[in-house]
Each structure stands twice: as structure tokens, then as C-alpha cells.
Scaffold this motif. Structure first.
Motif, mmCIF file in Angstrom:
data_model
loop_
_atom_site.group_PDB
_atom_site.id
_atom_site.type_symbol
_atom_site.label_atom_id
_atom_site.label_comp_id
_atom_site.label_asym_id
_atom_site.label_seq_id
_atom_site.Cartn_x
_atom_site.Cartn_y
_atom_site.Cartn_z
ATOM 1 N N ASP A 127 0.862 -1.184 0.000
ATOM 2 C CA ASP A 127 0.000 0.000 0.000
ATOM 3 C C ASP A 127 0.898 1.233 0.000
ATOM 4 O OD1 ASP A 127 -2.093 1.777 0.279
ATOM 5 O OD2 ASP A 127 -2.266 1.493 2.451
ATOM 6 N N LEU A 128 1.015 1.873 -1.166
ATOM 7 C CA LEU A 128 1.911 3.011 -1.326
ATOM 8 C C LEU A 128 1.276 4.298 -0.796
ATOM 9 C CD1 LEU A 128 3.160 2.509 -5.004
ATOM 10 C CD2 LEU A 128 4.438 2.055 -2.910
ATOM 11 N N PRO A 129 2.103 5.257 -0.366
ATOM 12 C CA PRO A 129 1.561 6.593 -0.113
ATOM 13 C C PRO A 129 1.143 7.222 -1.431
ATOM 14 C CG PRO A 129 3.948 6.616 0.023
ATOM 15 C CD PRO A 129 3.549 5.175 -0.136
ATOM 16 N N PRO A 130 0.226 8.185 -1.404
ATOM 17 C CA PRO A 130 -0.210 8.803 -2.658
ATOM 18 C C PRO A 130 0.870 9.690 -3.261
ATOM 19 C CG PRO A 130 -1.210 9.897 -0.780
ATOM 20 C CD PRO A 130 -0.504 8.707 -0.237
ATOM 21 N N GLY A 131 0.874 9.782 -4.584
ATOM 22 C CA GLY A 131 1.787 10.691 -5.260
ATOM 23 C C GLY A 131 3.019 9.999 -5.820
ATOM 24 N N THR A 132 4.011 10.823 -6.183
ATOM 25 C CA THR A 132 5.199 10.326 -6.878
ATOM 26 C C THR A 132 6.467 10.933 -6.289
ATOM 27 O OG1 THR A 132 4.992 12.095 -8.536
ATOM 28 C CG2 THR A 132 3.940 9.997 -9.042
#
Length: 252
Positions: A127-132
Motif C-alpha cells: 500500500d503506497l503513499p499517494p503521489g510520486t
């Protein structure tokens, strides 16, 4: 990592507020219902939500975080309903902010991946944090991803930022399995009619205009109704399509 994961799949989004962690969690449960050995890594170091969602709240404030260990100590994941979980939220107090500088993020991610007793897994969801930003970029150096799922909401800005996230993944040579639209309208619990809560996104501005497969849609849950019961069918279908997309990946 301690153990072995046959498949590693990231779940990410271009912006926050689209229910990415909810999709990650219920997709993990859907895989477990199929009899798969499943792990879920909450890689959002600055804003972990998975602990609260599985009913775990740490109150003791951590005074230090030892990133490098020579004693071979392993971290035990938390298991709930057949899914093994790891999150920085299990190591820090619920209200405690992570103040780790960006250069140390990679070391923290490595510990949460490689120092955890995952055991042998059929699939590890991340589950990644949002964004890049830095955290997402550093994760690509810590884990070799077999695929990624993009989560959007039914809003123009969510699809716009989802397209940016798609571009980020493709630049990193990550196979993108498809997308999921969360909060996609509301199904009336009395008559079964589908109600659009948000204005539809113009097709040419949507994530699907890029040619990305649509793995499924998840409706909003009316108040007073069990979200898991209400949405289980949608997540079971998404799990099936995700596994099919994994099988269709081009050979490395």
C-alpha cells in the motif's frame, strides 16, 4: 525479505482521499478468501492507515528506531483473517509523527520488507503513499514489483493525478495491471438503483482513456451497512481480474 513472495503488487494513487488503503485492505482479504497466502505492507511511512483499519492502536511512544541491526532480530507481522500485516504504525504510537529525514527512508523501507518474518507468500500487496515523491521512488529500489494497481475516485482531479501516477510507474518499468475506481456511485440498499454521487469524468480525461484496463468499481457504502458485506462481491471480482492480469504480463 524473510520468506518468499511469489508476486509483489503495489497499490497506489496519484492523490490522497480516494480510498487507496481501503482498496488495498479489502483486496488482500479477497485474495485470502481464495486460499492464497497474503501479506500487506503499509508503505505509507508518514501517514499509515492500515493499523487503525485492522483495529490496532499503539499508545506507547517509540523513543528510537534502530534501522541497522547486527543481532538478526526479526519483526513479527500482525495477522488478521489470514492476512499478514506490517506497518510503521505498529512501531510508533498512533499520534506520533515520523520525523525521519528523506535520506533514511530507504533504510526504513528495507527494514519493513527484509527484516519481517513474512513466511512464504503467494502475493505481497504494498500500500503506497499517494503521489510520486521520494518515498515512492525509493521503494522501487527496495522491492522489485511484479505489477501495480492504480486507485482513483470518480472525480476529474483524481483521474488527472492517476494519469500522472501511471506515467511514473511506466517510467519505472513497473507493469501496470489496471485501475480501480473507488466510491463509484451509490447503490440504494432498498431498491438496488445505482446513483451517481459525483459528476461523471469526461471519457477523454479519464484514466481509462490511456488504455489502462478497468479492474472494477467499488460503490460507496450507505450508513448503517457493513462495508465488507456490501462490497465483497466487487472486491472478489477485482481480485479475479488482478490475478488474470498478472498471468497476462509479458515474460521478463
Amino acid at each position: 525479505m524473510s520468506g518468499r513472495a511469489e508476486i509483489v503488487v503495489a497499490v497506489g494513487s496519484g492523490k490522497g482521499g480516494v480510498g487507496k488503503s481501503t482498496v488495498s485492505l479489502h483486496l488482500a482479504f479477497a485474495f485470502a478468501r481464495r486460499g492464497l497466502e497474503v501479506g500487506l505492507l503499509d508503505a505509507d511511512l508518514y501517514g499509515p492507515d492500515i493499523p487503525l483499519m485492522v483495529g490496532i492502536s499503539r499508545t506507547e511512544v517509540a523513543r528510537q528506531w534502530q534501522l541497522w541491526r547486527t543481532s538478526g532480530i526479526r519483526i513479527q507481522p500482525v495477522e488478521r483473517r489470514g492476512v499478514r500485516f506490517m506497518s510503521v504504525g505498529f512501531l510508533l504510537a498512533e499520534q506520533q509523527a515520523l520525523t525521519m529525514p528523506a535520506p533514511l527512508l530507504s533504510a526504513a523501507l528495507r527494514q519493513l520488507v527484509h527484516d519481517v518474518e513474512w513466511g512464504d507468500l503467494d502475493i505481497l500487496l504494498v500500500d503506497l503513499p499517494p503521489g510520486t515523491a521520494d518515498l515512492q521512488q525509493q521503494l522501487l529500489g527496495v522491492l522489485s514489483l511484479d505489477g501495480a494497481v492504480i486507485v482513483v475516485g470518480p472525480q476529474d482531479v483524481a483521474h488527472l493525478d492517476g494519469r500522472k501516477f501511471l506515467d511514473f510507474l511506466r517510467d519505472g518499468d513497473v507493469p501496470v495491471l489496471g485501475g480501480v475506481e473507488n466510491m463509484s456511485g451509490l447503490v440504494c440498499p432498498h431498491c438496488g438503483e445505482h446513483i451517481d454521487v459525483f459528476s461523471p469524468v469526461a471519457e477523454d480525461r479519464s484514466l481509462w482513456a490511456t488504455g489502462l484496463p478497468r479492474l472494477g468499481s467499488v460503490p460507496l457504502v450507505p450508513a448503517g451497512i457493513s462495508g465488507e458485506d456490501w462490497q465483497a462481491g466487487a472486491f472478489d471480482a477485482i481480485a479475479t481480474r488482478t490475478l488474470e492480469a498478472i498471468e497476462r504480463r509479458p515474460a521478463a
